[in-house]
Structure formats: C-alpha cells, structure tokens
Write an enzyme that holds these catalytic residues in place. Structure first.
Site, mmCIF file in Angstrom:
data_model
loop_
_atom_site.group_PDB
_atom_site.id
_atom_site.type_symbol
_atom_site.label_atom_id
_atom_site.label_comp_id
_atom_site.label_asym_id
_atom_site.label_seq_id
_atom_site.Cartn_x
_atom_site.Cartn_y
_atom_site.Cartn_z
ATOM 1 N N THR A 11 0.822 -1.219 0.000
ATOM 2 C CA THR A 11 0.000 0.000 0.000
ATOM 3 C C THR A 11 0.854 1.267 0.000
ATOM 4 O O THR A 11 0.446 2.297 -0.539
ATOM 5 C CB THR A 11 -0.950 -0.044 1.215
ATOM 6 O OG1 THR A 11 -1.829 -1.154 1.019
ATOM 7 C CG2 THR A 11 -1.763 1.220 1.363
HETATM 8 N N1 LIG Z 1 -1.279 -1.814 4.034
HETATM 9 C C1 LIG Z 1 -0.924 -2.806 3.203
HETATM 10 O O1 LIG Z 1 0.181 -2.811 2.724
HETATM 11 C C2 LIG Z 1 -1.936 -3.891 2.959
HETATM 12 C C3 LIG Z 1 -1.844 -4.568 1.637
HETATM 13 N N2 LIG Z 1 -2.916 -5.518 1.496
HETATM 14 C C4 LIG Z 1 -0.541 -5.331 1.455
HETATM 15 O O2 LIG Z 1 -0.251 -6.207 2.242
HETATM 16 O O3 LIG Z 1 0.167 -5.103 0.491
#
Ligand SMILES: NC(=O)C[C@H](N)C(=O)O
Length: 164
Positions: A11
């Site tokens: 993210t």
């Molecule tokens: N905040 C994040 O990075 C969550 C994302 N689903 C990931 O693991 O890449």
C-alpha cells in the site's frame, strides 16, 4: 551510511488509476524518492522488485526478496513491503539465516494519498539503522522498531502493536 532499499510494493506505493478507478501498486520509486531527497547523509541503493500487494505474493516472490537481500553488499537493508504478509517473508528470512540488519517498513495509507504515515515509518527504519549495528530482522511501524516477532499487525485496528 550506506543503505539498500528493496521496494517490493504494498500500500505504501499504491496510486490511483484514473482509468480503472482502482488503487494500483506502482512499480516505480516515486514515493521513496520523495522521502530520500531529504537524506543527504545516506548513500542509497534502491532495488524495485515484485511490485505487488503482499496478499498476492507467491513463494517465488518471497524467494526473490531473500535473494535480493543476500546479494546486496550493504549490511543495512530496508524492505518496503505490504503490511499483510510481512510475517511470512520475515519467517523465510529467518529460515535462510540471512545475517544483516534488515528492517521492514510499510504503510496503511498510500504515500500518494497522504505522505505522513509512510514518511514516518520509513524515517523510523532509517533512524534505527543509523543507530543500530546488530544483525536481525526488525519491523519499523507506527512509532516503534522491534524484532519482527514482537510487532504484529492488529487487523481490527489496522495498526502494528507491540506484543509483550
Ligand atoms: N497496508 C498494506 O500494505 C496492505 C496490503 N494488502 C498489502 O499487504 O500489500
């Protein structure tokens, strides 16, 4: 200080795609380059690999991350990684007995949407590496740096919390 940054996506790197209306994981270093522009005392080597939401990572992706850690000449390594599966990649690092100063960092909010959290988390990893010389696998998130086994994502709160 010399630091290798292995940027694997997550993210932290997501960016709004105006065509699809989705948040895509960017495979460039625009976010990280913005932060390191303020760090003239550090010599960075940046590697961009995998570029995925960590929920989509395969065993091969995690092997690739381990290989990138292994081949870098620097002892200090920051891994930008999605928050959901840091525990799986750090477990593999442990199994492979990679002996370096390895710090995972990440963000719950994309840098492209709000720079504060991603910048805080990355800076925390960097500050830790500038003061630490002990090999280990650590996580720098939400105000603290701890061994990877002691800082765990609480999925209800969306926060990394210390496990005593
Ligand atoms: N905040 C994040 O990075 C969550 C994302 N689903 C990931 O693991 O890449």
């Amino acid at each position: 200080m010399k630091v290798t940054v292995i940027n694997t996506g997550g993210t932290f790197n997501k960016r709004y795609n105006p065509i699809t209306g989705q948040l895509d994981v960017a495979s460039d270093n625009i976010s990280i380059n913005k932060i390191i522009a303020s760090c003239p005392n550090v010599e960075f080597e940046i590697k961009n690999i995998v570029s995925k939401d960590s929920l989509d990572m395969t065993e091969e992706d995690r092997e690739e991350i381990c290989e990138a850690i292994k081949i870098t000449k620097n002892d200090k390594v920051i891994i930008i990684h999605g928050t959901d599966t840091i525990h799986l990649t750090s477990q593999l690092i442990k199994e492979k007995k990679l002996e370096k100063q390895i710090v995972f960092t990440a963000a719950m909010i994309p840098m492209s949407i709000d720079e504060m959290e991603a910048t805080m988390n990355f800076s925390l990893a960097l500050g830790f590496l500038s003061a630490n010389n002990k090999n280990g696998t650590y996580i720098a998130m939400h105000g603290v740096v701890a061994d990877y086994s002691k800082l765990i994502k609480n999925k209800e709160l969306g926060q990394f919390l210390i496990q005593e």
